[in-house]
Write an enzyme that holds these catalytic residues in place. Sequence first.
Site, mmCIF file in Angstrom:
data_model
loop_
_atom_site.group_PDB
_atom_site.id
_atom_site.type_symbol
_atom_site.label_atom_id
_atom_site.label_comp_id
_atom_site.label_asym_id
_atom_site.label_seq_id
_atom_site.Cartn_x
_atom_site.Cartn_y
_atom_site.Cartn_z
ATOM 1 N N ASP A 91 4.642 29.106 -26.745
ATOM 2 C CA ASP A 91 4.132 28.162 -25.750
ATOM 3 C C ASP A 91 2.716 27.763 -26.160
ATOM 4 O OD1 ASP A 91 2.604 30.345 -25.181
ATOM 5 O OD2 ASP A 91 3.316 30.608 -23.142
ATOM 6 N N SER A 92 2.121 26.830 -25.426
ATOM 7 C CA SER A 92 0.842 26.288 -25.872
ATOM 8 C C SER A 92 -0.339 27.112 -25.403
ATOM 9 C CB SER A 92 0.687 24.879 -25.326
ATOM 10 O OG SER A 92 0.546 24.939 -23.920
ATOM 11 N N GLY A 93 -0.105 28.058 -24.522
ATOM 12 C CA GLY A 93 -1.206 28.816 -23.944
ATOM 13 C C GLY A 93 -1.668 28.232 -22.629
ATOM 14 N N GLY A 94 -1.267 26.983 -22.367
ATOM 15 C CA GLY A 94 -1.706 26.303 -21.143
ATOM 16 C C GLY A 94 -1.338 27.073 -19.885
ATOM 17 N N PHE A 95 -0.079 27.464 -19.792
ATOM 18 C CA PHE A 95 0.377 28.120 -18.566
ATOM 19 C C PHE A 95 -0.381 29.425 -18.308
ATOM 20 C CE2 PHE A 95 3.194 30.993 -16.199
ATOM 21 C CZ PHE A 95 3.363 30.232 -15.051
ATOM 22 N N ASP A 145 -0.668 21.505 -22.368
ATOM 23 C CA ASP A 145 -0.518 20.801 -21.093
ATOM 24 C C ASP A 145 -1.309 21.499 -20.003
ATOM 25 O OD1 ASP A 145 1.122 23.090 -21.158
ATOM 26 O OD2 ASP A 145 2.423 22.287 -19.601
ATOM 27 N N GLN A 250 5.143 17.058 -16.995
ATOM 28 C CA GLN A 250 4.582 17.634 -15.765
ATOM 29 C C GLN A 250 4.805 16.637 -14.622
ATOM 30 O OE1 GLN A 250 3.417 20.629 -15.104
ATOM 31 N NE2 GLN A 250 3.281 21.540 -17.144
ATOM 32 N N GLY A 277 5.833 23.335 -15.390
ATOM 33 C CA GLY A 277 5.238 23.261 -14.057
ATOM 34 C C GLY A 277 6.188 23.533 -12.911
ATOM 35 N N ASP A 327 13.799 29.999 -20.815
ATOM 36 C CA ASP A 327 13.190 31.302 -21.044
ATOM 37 C C ASP A 327 12.755 31.836 -19.694
ATOM 38 O OD1 ASP A 327 10.682 29.438 -20.958
ATOM 39 O OD2 ASP A 327 9.912 31.461 -20.736
ATOM 40 N N CYS A 365 30.523 44.920 -18.929
ATOM 41 C CA CYS A 365 29.512 44.659 -19.955
ATOM 42 C C CYS A 365 29.813 45.487 -21.202
ATOM 43 C CB CYS A 365 28.125 44.998 -19.409
ATOM 44 S SG CYS A 365 26.803 44.767 -20.620
ATOM 45 N N CYS A 367 27.629 46.056 -23.611
ATOM 46 C CA CYS A 367 26.396 46.449 -24.296
ATOM 47 C C CYS A 367 26.366 47.946 -24.573
ATOM 48 C CB CYS A 367 25.159 46.004 -23.505
ATOM 49 S SG CYS A 367 24.585 47.159 -22.253
ATOM 50 N N CYS A 370 25.955 50.183 -21.402
ATOM 51 C CA CYS A 370 27.130 50.326 -20.541
ATOM 52 C C CYS A 370 28.271 51.070 -21.230
ATOM 53 C CB CYS A 370 27.593 48.952 -20.069
ATOM 54 S SG CYS A 370 26.392 48.175 -18.968
ATOM 55 N N HIS A 396 20.189 46.315 -21.342
ATOM 56 C CA HIS A 396 21.330 45.820 -20.557
ATOM 57 C C HIS A 396 21.051 44.441 -19.961
ATOM 58 C CE1 HIS A 396 24.508 45.174 -17.741
ATOM 59 N NE2 HIS A 396 23.550 44.896 -16.857
HETATM 60 ZN ZN LIG Z 1 25.370 46.504 -20.227
#
Ligand SMILES: [Zn+2]
Length: 437
Positions: A91-95, A145, A250, A277, A327, A365, A367, A370, A396
Site C-alpha cells: 500500500d502507499s502508506g497513506g492509510f 492517497d 476516494q 476509504g 485484503d 476444512c 487445512c 483441522c 486455519h
Molecule cells: Zn482448518
Amino acid sequence: MSTTFQITDVAAQARTGRLVTPHAEIETPVFMPVGTVGSVKGVPQDILEELGAQIILGNTYHLYLRPGVETVRQMGGLHRFMSWDRAILTDSGGFQVFSLSELRKLNEDGVTFRSHLDGSSHFFSPESAMEAQISLGADIIMAFDECTEYPADLARVRTSMEMTARWAARSKKYFEAHKSEVPWGEVSGFEFQVSGGPSTRSSTPDTRNLAAELRSAGQPRAAVPTKGAQRPKGLLLREHATQALFGIVQGGMDRELRRESAERTVEIGFPGYAIGGLSVGEPRALTREIVESTLEYLPKDKPRYLMGIGNPEEIVEYSGLGVDMMDCVQPTRAARHGLLFTSEGKISIKQARYAQDPEPLDPNCGCRVCQRYSRGYLRHLFASNEILAQVLNTIHNLSFYLDTMRRVRHSILLGEESRSLSGIWSQPNVRRPRIQA
Ligand SMILES: [Zn+2]
C-alpha cells in the site's frame, strides 16, 4: 507492460481472471493476506505457500519505519528479504499515516507525521511514497492517497478527493520516471530463476524443470532471485519487468464524488484501480452501496481492488459484484483473539464448552490444523496463552479465507449467477493446487 489482466469467465457481474505480475500469475478474485512488516503474523512463508496464498500485502508505512526501505532495497527488495517468490502488493502508506500516526500535518506537498513507534518526525509525499515502494519492490504498488475520515461533511470530502486526484497524477509521474530503479536486479550476483525447483535458494537451476520452462518460454512465469546462480538462457522471461502502479478512488460516502474520483483516476490511467476509504466506521449497507456504484465507473478490463475488506460473507458478496482483489487483517487479527471462521459459522475457541470437544475446528476444512488437532486442544492452547494457539488459529483462518475464494472462483467458472453463502460453503472442497516441496 509487465503486469497484464485477462478475464477468463463471467457470471452476472462476477468474473474470474488471470493477473500476471512479474513474480506470479494470480487467479482472481483473490484474497491477499496482510503481511504488515514483511510477515503474515504467525505464519511462515512455506505454510503460506501450502495454503495457496498467491499474493500477500506489505505495509509501506511499517516497513519504512522498520527496518527502513533502504535496508530492504539493499537486501534485494521485499521478495528476497522475506524469501517470498510469489507476488506482493504494497500500500502507499497513506492509510496508516492517517490511522496510526500522531500529529499529522497535511498540505498540498504531502503529510508530516510522527512515528507511532518512537515519535520521530517523517514526511510522505506522492513522490517519496513512490520512491519507498519502488525500493521495496512489490509487484503492485499503490498511488499515494488521502483516506478521508468518516463521517465528514461534503466540502471536506470533496477537498480530500481532489487532493487524492492531484496526488495520483504526481504518483504516476514519479513512478514512470523511476520505475527502472526497482531492486530486483541490482544486487551483485543477483539472477532470476524460474520457481518450482527443489529450492528457491539453489545455486544450480533445477534441470528437471528446465524442459518445461523452455517449452513455455515467452510465457511470463514466477521468477525468484537466487544469489550466484548462472542464468540458463531463456529462463529469464521477464527481463525488463517493472512494477505496476494502481490508482485509488476516494470520495467518502458520496456517490457523486466517488464517480468523479473514479473518472479522474481513470483519466490519469493506471493498469488497475482500487476503491479506498471504505470500512472506516460506516454501516455495512453503505459500504456495499458505495462499492456497487463505484464499480460502474471502473474499466471492466482492468483489475479492481477493494481495500481493507472484509469478513468471509463480504469477500463472497464483493466478488459477486465484480471485485477482483481484496485484503483484510480480519482472518489474522481475529485468529490471534481466538475467533475462528468455519463453514458452520464463527467460533470463539476460548469458550469453556470446547474444553473437551474432540472434533476438529471445522469438519469441512482440509487445512493442516483441522486435519490434526481437536477443538479441545486448540481451546487449551488459547487458554494457556501458548504461541502455538496464535499460529494454528491463523493458519486455519487464512485457509478458510483462501478456500472461500477458491470456491468463489469455482462457482463463477460453473456460471453460477447467485452465489449464496450456503452455496459457497456447502460445495465439496475445491482441490488446492499441489505445492511442490
Ligand atoms: Zn482448518
